[in-house]
Design a protein around this motif. Structure first.
Motif, short mmCIF file in Angstrom:
data_model
loop_
_atom_site.label_atom_id
_atom_site.label_comp_id
_atom_site.label_asym_id
_atom_site.label_seq_id
_atom_site.Cartn_x
_atom_site.Cartn_y
_atom_site.Cartn_z
N HIS A 88 0.80 -1.23 0.00
CA HIS A 88 0.00 0.00 0.00
C HIS A 88 0.84 1.29 0.00
O HIS A 88 0.65 2.14 -0.87
CB HIS A 88 -0.99 0.00 1.16
CG HIS A 88 -2.00 -1.10 1.08
ND1 HIS A 88 -2.97 -1.14 0.11
CD2 HIS A 88 -2.18 -2.20 1.84
CE1 HIS A 88 -3.71 -2.22 0.28
NE2 HIS A 88 -3.23 -2.89 1.31
N LEU A 89 1.71 1.44 0.97
CA LEU A 89 2.53 2.66 1.04
C LEU A 89 3.48 2.74 -0.14
O LEU A 89 3.59 3.79 -0.79
CB LEU A 89 3.30 2.71 2.36
CG LEU A 89 4.21 3.93 2.54
CD1 LEU A 89 3.42 5.22 2.50
CD2 LEU A 89 4.97 3.82 3.85
N LEU A 90 4.14 1.64 -0.45
CA LEU A 90 5.08 1.63 -1.57
C LEU A 90 4.39 1.96 -2.89
O LEU A 90 4.90 2.77 -3.68
CB LEU A 90 5.77 0.26 -1.65
CG LEU A 90 6.85 0.11 -2.72
CD1 LEU A 90 8.00 1.09 -2.46
CD2 LEU A 90 7.35 -1.31 -2.76
N ALA A 91 3.22 1.37 -3.12
CA ALA A 91 2.48 1.65 -4.36
C ALA A 91 2.07 3.12 -4.44
O ALA A 91 2.15 3.73 -5.50
CB ALA A 91 1.25 0.75 -4.46
N GLY A 101 -6.54 1.15 0.80
CA GLY A 101 -6.11 0.37 1.96
C GLY A 101 -5.05 1.09 2.77
O GLY A 101 -4.82 0.74 3.92
N LEU A 102 -4.41 2.09 2.18
CA LEU A 102 -3.34 2.80 2.89
C LEU A 102 -3.87 3.57 4.10
O LEU A 102 -3.29 3.49 5.19
CB LEU A 102 -2.60 3.74 1.95
CG LEU A 102 -1.46 4.54 2.59
CD1 LEU A 102 -0.38 3.61 3.12
CD2 LEU A 102 -0.87 5.54 1.61
N ILE A 106 -2.69 2.76 7.84
CA ILE A 106 -1.91 3.68 8.69
C ILE A 106 -2.66 4.08 9.95
O ILE A 106 -2.09 4.14 11.03
CB ILE A 106 -1.48 4.92 7.88
CG1 ILE A 106 -0.40 4.51 6.87
CG2 ILE A 106 -0.97 6.03 8.79
CD1 ILE A 106 0.00 5.60 5.91
N LEU A 107 -3.96 4.36 9.80
CA LEU A 107 -4.73 4.85 10.95
C LEU A 107 -5.24 3.75 11.87
O LEU A 107 -5.49 4.01 13.05
CB LEU A 107 -5.92 5.69 10.46
CG LEU A 107 -5.57 6.98 9.73
CD1 LEU A 107 -6.83 7.69 9.28
CD2 LEU A 107 -4.71 7.89 10.60
N LEU A 108 -5.42 2.54 11.35
CA LEU A 108 -5.99 1.46 12.17
C LEU A 108 -5.06 0.25 12.31
O LEU A 108 -4.74 -0.15 13.43
CB LEU A 108 -7.33 1.00 11.57
CG LEU A 108 -8.45 2.02 11.54
CD1 LEU A 108 -9.65 1.48 10.78
CD2 LEU A 108 -8.84 2.44 12.95
N ILE A 109 -4.66 -0.32 11.19
CA ILE A 109 -3.90 -1.58 11.23
C ILE A 109 -2.59 -1.41 12.00
O ILE A 109 -2.32 -2.16 12.94
CB ILE A 109 -3.63 -2.12 9.80
CG1 ILE A 109 -4.93 -2.49 9.09
CG2 ILE A 109 -2.64 -3.28 9.84
CD1 ILE A 109 -5.63 -3.73 9.58
N ILE A 110 -1.78 -0.45 11.60
CA ILE A 110 -0.46 -0.32 12.24
C ILE A 110 -0.59 0.00 13.73
O ILE A 110 0.01 -0.70 14.56
CB ILE A 110 0.43 0.71 11.51
CG1 ILE A 110 0.87 0.12 10.15
CG2 ILE A 110 1.66 1.07 12.35
CD1 ILE A 110 1.68 1.06 9.28
N PRO A 111 -1.37 1.01 14.14
CA PRO A 111 -1.42 1.28 15.59
C PRO A 111 -2.08 0.18 16.41
O PRO A 111 -1.58 -0.19 17.48
CB PRO A 111 -2.19 2.60 15.70
CG PRO A 111 -2.74 2.90 14.37
CD PRO A 111 -2.07 2.03 13.37
#
Length: 161
Positions: A88-91, A101-102, A106-111
């Protein structure tokens, strides 16, 4: 820990909904990162992967002492963090165009996933080696499933529509 892992389900559900809404159309212009995928085959794959996330979470909740259940869940948590970055971020960076999906990544999955993993470390239930291995194994399994899920999704939808 049980109530925390429910947050993972919230995050992955919203993440996969964001992808389901916009990724099939996005995939038509993102040939470097994603072969074009039809809505029906993507929906089948994303429902299947989301169901696996729910199964792994419920397996952990009902069998909290199961080492296998814990490491499958941890592998899912780690895999989804990696998924936010690659692709997602790389694309988004390479294509200079938002990859679906980014935002939820970033706001949900990572934290949320990072906090759950942190709690496993705090409770002395996880090592970096186990995190790495479980993420690698579960992530590899999920990645290897996706092309087959697209094919099955395409076949199933042709049978019914």
């Amino acid at each position: 820990m049980g109530e925390l892992v429910i947050l993972f389900l919230f995050a992955i559900t919203l993440h996969n909904l964001e992808e389901a809404l916009w990724l099939p159309a996005w995939s038509n212009q993102a040939s470097k990162f994603q072969k074009p995928v039809e809505k029906s085959e993507f929906y089948f794959a994303v429902i299947f992967i989301t169901s696996l996330a729910y199964l792994s979470t419920f397996f952990y909740l009902f069998f909290p002492n199961s080492t296998i259940a814990k490491y499958i869940l941890i592998g899912f948590l780690g895999s989804m963090i990696i998924n936010t970055i690659f692709p997602h971020l790389l694309a988004t960076i390479v294509l200079k165009r938002y990859a679906p999906g980014l935002l939820t990544g970033i706001l949900l999955i990572i934290p949320i996933n990072s906090f759950i993993i942190y709690q496993f470390f705090q409770n002395n239930e996880l090592t970096f080696r186990a995190l790495f291995l479980s993420t690698l194994i579960v992530g590899g399994m999920l990645l290897s499933l996706i092309p087959g899920l697209f094919k099955v999704g395409k076949y199933v939808t042709k049978q019914f529509y």
